[in-house]
Design a protein around this motif. Structure first.
Motif, PDB file in Angstrom:
ATOM      1  N   GLU A  77      16.783   7.024 -15.929  1.00 43.55           N
ATOM      2  CA  GLU A  77      16.905   6.016 -14.874  1.00 43.55           C
ATOM      3  C   GLU A  77      17.879   6.395 -13.762  1.00 43.55           C
ATOM      4  OE1 GLU A  77      18.012   2.861 -12.449  1.00 43.55           O
ATOM      5  OE2 GLU A  77      19.389   3.595 -13.967  1.00 43.55           O
ATOM      6  N   PRO A  78      19.095   6.867 -14.034  1.00 42.14           N
ATOM      7  CA  PRO A  78      19.991   7.199 -12.903  1.00 42.14           C
ATOM      8  C   PRO A  78      19.415   8.307 -12.017  1.00 42.14           C
ATOM      9  CG  PRO A  78      21.247   7.053 -14.942  1.00 42.14           C
ATOM     10  CD  PRO A  78      19.790   7.003 -15.317  1.00 42.14           C
ATOM     11  N   THR A  79      18.806   9.295 -12.619  1.00 43.49           N
ATOM     12  CA  THR A  79      18.200  10.392 -11.859  1.00 43.49           C
ATOM     13  C   THR A  79      16.993   9.880 -11.076  1.00 43.49           C
ATOM     14  OG1 THR A  79      18.915  11.952 -13.562  1.00 43.49           O
ATOM     15  CG2 THR A  79      17.188  12.700 -12.050  1.00 43.49           C
ATOM     16  N   ALA A  80      16.189   9.044 -11.719  1.00 44.32           N
ATOM     17  CA  ALA A  80      15.010   8.482 -11.061  1.00 44.32           C
ATOM     18  C   ALA A  80      15.432   7.630  -9.865  1.00 44.32           C
ATOM     19  CB  ALA A  80      14.198   7.647 -12.050  1.00 44.32           C
ATOM     20  N   HIS A  81      16.477   6.841 -10.034  1.00 48.84           N
ATOM     21  CA  HIS A  81      16.952   5.983  -8.951  1.00 48.84           C
ATOM     22  C   HIS A  81      17.429   6.836  -7.771  1.00 48.84           C
ATOM     23  CE1 HIS A  81      18.408   2.237  -7.218  1.00 48.84           C
ATOM     24  NE2 HIS A  81      19.493   2.894  -6.885  1.00 48.84           N
ATOM     25  N   THR A  98       0.832  -1.199   0.000  1.00 46.04           N
ATOM     26  CA  THR A  98       0.000   0.000   0.000  1.00 46.04           C
ATOM     27  C   THR A  98       0.866   1.249   0.000  1.00 46.04           C
ATOM     28  OG1 THR A  98      -1.768  -1.147   1.161  1.00 46.04           O
ATOM     29  CG2 THR A  98      -1.788   1.264   1.260  1.00 46.04           C
ATOM     30  N   LEU A  99       1.891   1.262   0.823  1.00 43.16           N
ATOM     31  CA  LEU A  99       2.787   2.411   0.891  1.00 43.16           C
ATOM     32  C   LEU A  99       3.487   2.630  -0.445  1.00 43.16           C
ATOM     33  CD1 LEU A  99       3.987   4.658   2.618  1.00 43.16           C
ATOM     34  CD2 LEU A  99       5.674   3.003   3.458  1.00 43.16           C
ATOM     35  N   SER A 100       3.974   1.556  -1.053  1.00 41.13           N
ATOM     36  CA  SER A 100       4.620   1.664  -2.373  1.00 41.13           C
ATOM     37  C   SER A 100       3.656   2.220  -3.412  1.00 41.13           C
ATOM     38  CB  SER A 100       5.124   0.291  -2.835  1.00 41.13           C
ATOM     39  OG  SER A 100       6.181  -0.148  -2.039  1.00 41.13           O
ATOM     40  N   ARG A 101       2.419   1.732  -3.382  1.00 40.56           N
ATOM     41  CA  ARG A 101       1.414   2.207  -4.344  1.00 40.56           C
ATOM     42  C   ARG A 101       1.107   3.686  -4.132  1.00 40.56           C
ATOM     43  NH1 ARG A 101      -3.501   2.852  -3.379  1.00 40.56           N
ATOM     44  NH2 ARG A 101      -3.654   1.306  -1.739  1.00 40.56           N
ATOM     45  N   LEU A 102       0.968   4.100  -2.874  1.00 43.36           N
ATOM     46  CA  LEU A 102       0.670   5.504  -2.584  1.00 43.36           C
ATOM     47  C   LEU A 102       1.811   6.414  -3.018  1.00 43.36           C
ATOM     48  CD1 LEU A 102      -0.975   5.101   0.931  1.00 43.36           C
ATOM     49  CD2 LEU A 102      -2.109   5.848  -1.177  1.00 43.36           C
ATOM     50  N   LEU A 103       3.039   6.009  -2.753  1.00 42.50           N
ATOM     51  CA  LEU A 103       4.196   6.797  -3.196  1.00 42.50           C
ATOM     52  C   LEU A 103       4.206   6.924  -4.721  1.00 42.50           C
ATOM     53  CD1 LEU A 103       6.873   5.278  -0.799  1.00 42.50           C
ATOM     54  CD2 LEU A 103       6.151   7.674  -0.818  1.00 42.50           C
ATOM     55  N   ALA A 104       4.002   5.800  -5.403  1.00 40.44           N
ATOM     56  CA  ALA A 104       4.013   5.805  -6.867  1.00 40.44           C
ATOM     57  C   ALA A 104       2.840   6.605  -7.427  1.00 40.44           C
ATOM     58  CB  ALA A 104       3.978   4.372  -7.395  1.00 40.44           C
ATOM     59  N   ASP A 105       1.663   6.471  -6.835  1.00 43.93           N
ATOM     60  CA  ASP A 105       0.498   7.236  -7.299  1.00 43.93           C
ATOM     61  C   ASP A 105       0.730   8.730  -7.162  1.00 43.93           C
ATOM     62  OD1 ASP A 105      -0.816   4.869  -7.874  1.00 43.93           O
ATOM     63  OD2 ASP A 105      -2.197   4.995  -6.157  1.00 43.93           O
ATOM     64  N   GLY A 106       1.289   9.138  -6.047  1.00 39.78           N
ATOM     65  CA  GLY A 106       1.576  10.559  -5.848  1.00 39.78           C
ATOM     66  C   GLY A 106       2.553  11.087  -6.882  1.00 39.78           C
ATOM     67  N   LEU A 108      10.432   0.156  -1.628  1.00 40.25           N
ATOM     68  CA  LEU A 108       9.862   1.502  -1.710  1.00 40.25           C
ATOM     69  C   LEU A 108      10.614   2.343  -2.735  1.00 40.25           C
ATOM     70  CD1 LEU A 108       9.272   2.243   2.094  1.00 40.25           C
ATOM     71  CD2 LEU A 108       7.578   1.513   0.386  1.00 40.25           C
ATOM     72  N   ALA A 109      11.941   2.256  -2.721  1.00 37.90           N
ATOM     73  CA  ALA A 109      12.742   3.010  -3.687  1.00 37.90           C
ATOM     74  C   ALA A 109      12.453   2.546  -5.111  1.00 37.90           C
ATOM     75  CB  ALA A 109      14.233   2.861  -3.369  1.00 37.90           C
ATOM     76  N   ALA A 110      12.287   1.252  -5.299  1.00 38.07           N
ATOM     77  CA  ALA A 110      11.990   0.718  -6.630  1.00 38.07           C
ATOM     78  C   ALA A 110      10.647   1.221  -7.142  1.00 38.07           C
ATOM     79  CB  ALA A 110      12.008  -0.812  -6.605  1.00 38.07           C
ATOM     80  N   ALA A 111       9.660   1.307  -6.260  1.00 37.69           N
ATOM     81  CA  ALA A 111       8.344   1.811  -6.668  1.00 37.69           C
ATOM     82  C   ALA A 111       8.435   3.266  -7.099  1.00 37.69           C
ATOM     83  CB  ALA A 111       7.342   1.653  -5.523  1.00 37.69           C
ATOM     84  N   MET A 112       9.177   4.060  -6.356  1.00 36.29           N
ATOM     85  CA  MET A 112       9.318   5.470  -6.723  1.00 36.29           C
ATOM     86  C   MET A 112      10.137   5.622  -7.997  1.00 36.29           C
ATOM     87  SD  MET A 112       9.559   7.633  -3.175  1.00 36.29           S
ATOM     88  CE  MET A 112      10.587   6.550  -2.207  1.00 36.29           C
ATOM     89  N   THR A 113      11.194   4.837  -8.127  1.00 37.51           N
ATOM     90  CA  THR A 113      12.024   4.897  -9.332  1.00 37.51           C
ATOM     91  C   THR A 113      11.202   4.560 -10.561  1.00 37.51           C
ATOM     92  OG1 THR A 113      14.017   4.334  -8.073  1.00 37.51           O
ATOM     93  CG2 THR A 113      14.075   3.935 -10.447  1.00 37.51           C
TER      94      THR A 113
END
Length: 192
Positions: free
Chosen positions: A141-145, A61-69, A126-131
């Motif tokens: 990709e490097p900036t996103a990571h 859920t936390l990963s999804r919320l971070l990615a949705d935002g 969590l980092a992978a979801a945001m990336t």
């Protein structure tokens, strides 16, 4: 407590953290956790595959919320602005129960190598979801990571400050996470 009462997953998490704090992770059994939560052992296994998985309750859920935002951040928002939007979205789901359990959970993790390893995997997730959400926005990709990793650090720092802060604070987690992100952004400027 009757087996049919709602909130079994949350009760299991709270019971586990209490027991981990009281007697240590290794000495705590699934049976003890289930009994403390007022559910059967089979109910425990409906929610969690083992006691270690209690640590990551809510990670999806936390990963999804971070990615949705991040996904819903305004067009033209930079990577860290998008991460800030993800932090705000995820913070909105964190309530008093999350704040109360934080220090106890941190103590349980600090006392167990196995939980430290699982916590590290949670951070990676969590980092992978945001990336992935940033890459989908067209961020290289490097900036996103890097932005995703900063987002995880900001979330953790903000969460720790929120948990340790004034209990009369009604603003919630978001200001703490956003302040931590700004501090990290400023710190990156000193790396050059």
């Amino acid at each position: 407590m009757a087996r049919w009462q709602p909130g079994a997953a949350q009760r299991l998490v709270v019971a586990a953290v209490d027991l981990f704090t009281e007697q240590g992770y290794d000495a705590t059994t699934v049976t003890q956790i289930a009994e403390r939560a007022g559910v059967t052992k089979s109910t425990f296994f409906r929610y969690f595959s083992d006691k270690r998985e209690l640590l990551v309750a809510g990670q999806e859920t936390l990963s999804r919320l971070l990615a949705d935002g991040i996904t819903e951040a305004p067009e033209g928002a930079g990577p860290l602005q998008a991460v800030a939007a993800g932090l705000e979205r995820a913070s909105s789901a964190m309530g008093p129960a999350n704040r109360e359990i934080g220090p106890r959970l941190e103590a349980a993790v600090a006392a167990s190598t196995e939980l430290q390893e699982r916590d590290a995997l949670k951070s990676v997730g969590l980092a992978a979801a945001m990336t992935a959400a940033l890459v989908a926005r067209g961020v290289p990709e490097p900036t996103a990571h890097l932005a995703g990793e900063l987002g995880v650090l900001a979330f953790k720092r903000g969460y720790a400050r929120w948990c340790e802060g004034d209990r009369d604070d009604t603003e919630g987690l978001a200001p703490h996470a956003l302040a931590a992100l700004e501090e990290l952004r400023a710190a990156t400027a000193s790396l050059t």
